[in-house]
Design a protein around this motif. Structure first.
Motif, short mmCIF file in Angstrom:
data_model
loop_
_atom_site.label_atom_id
_atom_site.label_comp_id
_atom_site.label_asym_id
_atom_site.label_seq_id
_atom_site.Cartn_x
_atom_site.Cartn_y
_atom_site.Cartn_z
N ALA A 155 19.60 -10.42 -30.06
CA ALA A 155 18.19 -11.52 -30.95
C ALA A 155 18.58 -13.44 -31.36
CB ALA A 155 17.05 -11.30 -31.83
N MET A 156 20.12 -12.48 -32.57
CA MET A 156 20.06 -13.71 -32.42
C MET A 156 21.43 -15.01 -31.64
SD MET A 156 21.97 -12.01 -36.03
CE MET A 156 22.93 -10.75 -35.81
N GLU A 157 21.74 -14.07 -30.89
CA GLU A 157 22.34 -15.01 -29.65
C GLU A 157 21.73 -15.98 -28.17
OE1 GLU A 157 25.70 -15.27 -29.35
OE2 GLU A 157 26.10 -14.65 -30.86
N GLY A 158 20.35 -15.39 -28.97
CA GLY A 158 19.41 -16.50 -27.89
C GLY A 158 18.80 -16.21 -26.89
N LEU A 159 18.71 -14.43 -27.27
CA LEU A 159 18.44 -14.14 -25.66
C LEU A 159 17.34 -13.93 -25.59
CD1 LEU A 159 22.14 -11.78 -25.79
CD2 LEU A 159 21.40 -13.81 -23.92
N GLY A 160 16.49 -13.52 -26.50
CA GLY A 160 15.01 -13.14 -26.45
C GLY A 160 14.61 -12.74 -27.41
N ILE A 161 13.29 -12.13 -27.73
CA ILE A 161 12.35 -11.30 -28.89
C ILE A 161 12.83 -9.95 -28.63
CG2 ILE A 161 10.38 -11.10 -29.48
CD1 ILE A 161 8.87 -13.98 -28.36
N ALA A 162 12.77 -9.44 -29.99
CA ALA A 162 13.45 -8.47 -30.06
C ALA A 162 12.30 -7.62 -31.17
CB ALA A 162 14.66 -8.11 -31.03
N TYR A 163 11.84 -6.17 -31.16
CA TYR A 163 10.71 -5.42 -31.74
C TYR A 163 11.85 -4.83 -32.48
CZ TYR A 163 6.41 -2.89 -32.55
OH TYR A 163 5.19 -2.56 -32.59
N VAL A 164 11.99 -4.71 -33.52
CA VAL A 164 13.21 -3.62 -34.26
C VAL A 164 12.60 -3.52 -35.64
CG1 VAL A 164 15.09 -4.82 -33.17
CG2 VAL A 164 14.37 -6.22 -35.56
N ALA A 165 12.84 -2.38 -36.98
CA ALA A 165 12.92 -2.50 -37.81
C ALA A 165 13.06 -2.91 -38.98
CB ALA A 165 12.97 -0.48 -38.11
N ASP A 166 12.22 -3.84 -39.98
CA ASP A 166 12.54 -4.69 -40.89
C ASP A 166 13.95 -4.45 -41.57
OD1 ASP A 166 11.51 -3.19 -42.11
OD2 ASP A 166 10.74 -4.01 -43.80
N TRP A 167 14.21 -3.57 -41.76
CA TRP A 167 15.79 -3.05 -42.46
C TRP A 167 16.57 -3.47 -41.21
CZ3 TRP A 167 15.17 3.40 -43.32
CH2 TRP A 167 14.02 3.28 -43.98
N ALA A 168 16.85 -3.71 -40.00
CA ALA A 168 17.63 -3.63 -38.84
C ALA A 168 17.85 -5.57 -39.29
CB ALA A 168 17.64 -3.42 -37.61
N ALA A 169 16.25 -6.30 -39.38
CA ALA A 169 16.89 -7.77 -39.51
C ALA A 169 16.93 -8.64 -40.21
CB ALA A 169 16.14 -8.20 -38.19
N GLU A 170 17.32 -7.92 -41.34
CA GLU A 170 16.99 -8.12 -43.16
C GLU A 170 18.52 -9.52 -43.66
OE1 GLU A 170 14.97 -5.54 -45.89
OE2 GLU A 170 17.65 -5.17 -45.75
N THR A 171 19.26 -9.17 -43.02
CA THR A 171 20.54 -10.52 -43.38
C THR A 171 20.27 -11.88 -42.87
OG1 THR A 171 21.93 -8.47 -44.10
CG2 THR A 171 22.77 -10.86 -43.70
N ALA A 172 19.77 -11.26 -41.57
CA ALA A 172 19.26 -12.19 -40.08
C ALA A 172 18.67 -13.49 -40.71
CB ALA A 172 19.23 -12.00 -38.79
N LEU A 173 17.31 -12.30 -40.94
CA LEU A 173 16.47 -13.07 -41.65
C LEU A 173 16.42 -13.91 -42.90
CD1 LEU A 173 13.31 -10.55 -40.82
CD2 LEU A 173 13.26 -12.32 -39.78
N SER A 174 17.20 -13.31 -43.47
CA SER A 174 17.79 -14.40 -45.05
C SER A 174 17.96 -15.27 -45.04
CB SER A 174 18.27 -13.30 -45.62
OG SER A 174 18.98 -12.38 -45.68
#
Length: 300
Positions: free
Chosen positions: A234-253
């Motif tokens: 998802a960070m590479e712009g390849l699409g939308i991901a459906y994940v647990a919030d824990w997994a994406a915390e750093t990238a969201l912050s």
């Protein structure tokens, strides 16, 4: 009527829980034929049939289910009473085998293991990363970690970490190019990062809003079986991901990802460490559970 022994009652709980003389015998450390004979003797002593037997299966009768429901919490309370004096014997030692999915295993490494190393240096924590739902008893594990709703009913669950929320995320670059989806149905025109479950099936994305529930078969050019890789994709712009919030915390912050469809995401789900409720809790496992409980108390 002669009162059954504690060993006989513990053996009955094992058989009734596993619904298998072989698995129960493996747990207890005896032969299936010996266990079968002991159960018949127990039934004769109590004057009531507790188990229905066929050549291929064994299951509790109505009386057996009622006895099982009463015995499981009673035996668990007995184990806790015995373990409460473990501290008077000195330091705790031994090995604890834990089965957990990768994302939760990371939380154990960062949160529980440092406390175990500090307070119980002679306890070895052996974590096996496993995505599939397995029988932890027959597989030789002391405990497992799963979503609270996935914990088998014959297990004792101890809440672990804050509840987990599933979210949809995408990179700013992707959203600038393709736009934010306004509803789950609009995902059909987006690139979605597929999630292959350990069973081999594709995970169906679940949504909920004002009592309305939707399940979407999200599709796209990429399919992965690891949430951390989904976040990277998802960070590479390849699409939308459906994940647990824990997994994406750093990238969201730090702004590398943004949430989408936030009004449609399902309610949070609890995470729990679970273990058999019909067997004695080893001191090393009890120490592990105590650390889990203490950490849960300190969380916001």
């Amino acid at each position: 009527m002669a009162r059954p022994s504690l060993n006989d009652l513990t053996a009955f709980v094992a058989v009734a829980t596993h619904r298998s003389f072989r698995r129960a015998a493996d747990e207890i450390g005896t032969a299936p034929s010996t266990l079968s004979h002991a159960m018949r003797a127990l039934e004769e002593r109590m004057g009531v049939r507790l188990l229905n037997r066929t050549t291929r299966s064994v299951s509790p009768t109505e009386a057996g289910f009622q006895l099982l429901d009463r015995l499981q919490p009673a035996l668990a309370s007995l184990d806790e009473a015995l373990d409460s004096v473990a501290g008077f014997r000195g330091h705790v030692a031994g090995t604890v085998r834990i089965n957990a999915p990768r994302l939760v295993a990371g939380l154990l490494v960062r949160g529980v293991l440092p406390q175990m190393a500090e307070h119980h240096p002679d306890v070895t924590v052996d974590i096996v990363v496993e995505g599939r739902l397995i029988d932890i008893v027959s597989s030789g594990f002391d405990a497992g970690v799963r979503l609270l709703g996935s914990v088998p009913k014959d297990m004792i669950a101890v809440p672990f970490a804050r509840p987990l929320t599933f979210i949809c995320v995408a990179s700013p670059a992707y959203l600038n190019r393709f736009g934010d989806p306004g509803t789950p149905e609009e995902l059909q025109r987006h690139h979605c990062i597929g999630h292959r479950m350990p069973s081999g099936k594709f995970y169906r994305w679940e949504f909920e809003r004002a009592g309305q529930e939707l399940v979407i078969n999200a599709s796209g050019p990429i399919v992965l079986d690891d949430e951390e890789l989904m976040v990277e994709a998802a960070m590479e712009g390849l699409g939308i991901a459906y994940v647990a919030d824990w997994a994406a915390e750093t990238a969201l912050s730090d702004g590398r990802l943004r949430k989408v469809l936030t009004a449609w995401m399902p309610a949070p789900e609890g995470i729990a460490v679970y273990y058999p409720g019909h067997r004695a809790v080893p001191p090393a496992l009890r120490a592990f559970l105590d650390v889990v409980k203490d950490l849960r108390k300190t969380e916001p």
